[in-house]
Design an enzyme around this catalytic site. Structure first.
Site, PDB file in Angstrom:
ATOM      1  N   CYS A 149      61.632  42.535  58.199  1.00  0.00           N
ATOM      2  CA  CYS A 149      62.608  42.193  59.244  1.00  0.00           C
ATOM      3  C   CYS A 149      63.818  41.449  58.678  1.00  0.00           C
ATOM      4  O   CYS A 149      64.953  41.790  58.971  1.00  0.00           O
ATOM      5  CB  CYS A 149      61.944  41.359  60.332  1.00  0.00           C
ATOM      6  SG  CYS A 149      60.574  42.209  61.135  1.00  0.00           S
ATOM      7  N   HIS A 150      63.560  40.417  57.864  1.00  0.00           N
ATOM      8  CA  HIS A 150      64.658  39.625  57.304  1.00  0.00           C
ATOM      9  C   HIS A 150      64.482  39.352  55.821  1.00  0.00           C
ATOM     10  O   HIS A 150      65.187  38.522  55.258  1.00  0.00           O
ATOM     11  CB  HIS A 150      64.829  38.317  58.086  1.00  0.00           C
ATOM     12  CG  HIS A 150      65.171  38.559  59.511  1.00  0.00           C
ATOM     13  ND1 HIS A 150      64.231  38.500  60.515  1.00  0.00           N
ATOM     14  CD2 HIS A 150      66.335  38.902  60.111  1.00  0.00           C
ATOM     15  CE1 HIS A 150      64.803  38.784  61.674  1.00  0.00           C
ATOM     16  NE2 HIS A 150      66.085  39.031  61.452  1.00  0.00           N
ATOM     17  N   GLY A 151      63.498  39.983  55.175  1.00  0.00           N
ATOM     18  CA  GLY A 151      63.364  39.913  53.724  1.00  0.00           C
ATOM     19  C   GLY A 151      62.579  38.740  53.160  1.00  0.00           C
ATOM     20  O   GLY A 151      62.680  38.468  51.968  1.00  0.00           O
TER      21      GLY A 151
END
Length: 193
Positions: A149-151
Site C-alpha cells: 500500500c505505501h511501501g
C-alpha cells in the site's frame, strides 16, 4: 423560653438528629442508585462467547522450516513463521541504532523457541495486511514482510526497516502449550526454577 418537640433554636440534640437523618437518607439513596445502576454496568462485561474467542490454539507441528501460516485471533491475522537459521541470524545481527523502532530480536521471540516468530499481521501505518506469508510473495529488501500500500518493509523479526510505518509489527501474547501447540492470547507462564 420552651422549645417544641421538633427541636430547633439552641438545642444541640436537634442538630444531631437532623444530621443523622440527612446522612441516613443520603446513604439509602446511594444504595438505591447503585442497585439500579449495577445491571447496566454489569451488562458491559464481555459475554462468555467473546471470552472464548480471546485465545486461539494452533497446531504448529506441520509447519516446515522457512514456512509461514496465517491464523485469525480476535478478528486479526496472526503470522506464524518457523524461521530458518539464516533468518534468525539476520534478525540478531541487526544494529539497533539502524531501526526506527529499536527492539532486539530476543524481545520478540521466546527463549528456547527462537525459530518461532508470532506477529499480528497488520501494518502499523494504516492497518493493511503485509505480503510475505506465501511462497513467491514479495518480502522487501529485508526478507520479512512488504506492505504494498505505501511501501513499508519489515525484517525477519517483524521490525520496521523502511517506509512510513511508525512501529514494528506487534507481538501478541502467546504461550507454548507443548512443542507442537501454541495458544495465542495467553500469557507465557513464568519459568519455574
Amino acid at each position: 423560653m420552651a422549645h417544641g418537640a421538633g427541636g430547633g433554636g439552641d438545642d444541640p440534640h436537634g442538630e444531631t438528629r437532623r444530621d443523622f437523618l440527612t446522612l441516613a437518607t443520603g446513604t439509602i439513596g446511594a444504595f438505591g442508585v447503585a442497585a439500579v445502576a449495577w445491571p447496566f454496568i454489569d451488562q458491559m462485561n464481555p459475554a462468555a462467547d467473546v471470552l472464548a474467542l480471546s485465545t486461539t490454539e494452533v497446531d504448529i507441528s506441520k509447519i516446515e522450516v522457512g514456512q509461514s501460516i496465517t491464523v485469525l485471533w480476535r478478528g486479526h491475522p496472526v503470522f506464524i513463521r518457523r524461521r530458518t537459521p539464516e533468518e534468525i541470524k539476520a534478525a540478531e545481527d541487526v544494529n539497533l541504532a539502524d531501526l526506527k523502532d529499536p527492539q532486539p530480536d530476543s524481545d520478540r521471540v521466546q527463549k528456547g523457541k527462537e525459530q518461532w516468530l508470532i506477529l499480528v499481521g497488520v501494518c502499523t501505518h494504516l492497518g493493511c495486511i503485509p505480503l510475505g506469508q506465501k511462497q513467491g510473495d514479495p518480502r522487501g529488501e529485508f526478507g520479512g514482510w512488504f506492505c504494498p500500500c505505501h511501501g513499508s518493509q519489515y525484517d525477519t523479526s517483524g521490525r520496521i526497516r523502511k517506509g512510513p510505518a511508525p512501529q514494528n509489527l506487534a507481538v501478541p501474547p502467546y504461550a507454548f502449550e507443548s512443542d507442537t501447540v501454541v495458544l495465542i492470547g495467553a500469557e507465557q507462564e513464568a519459568k519455574k526454577a
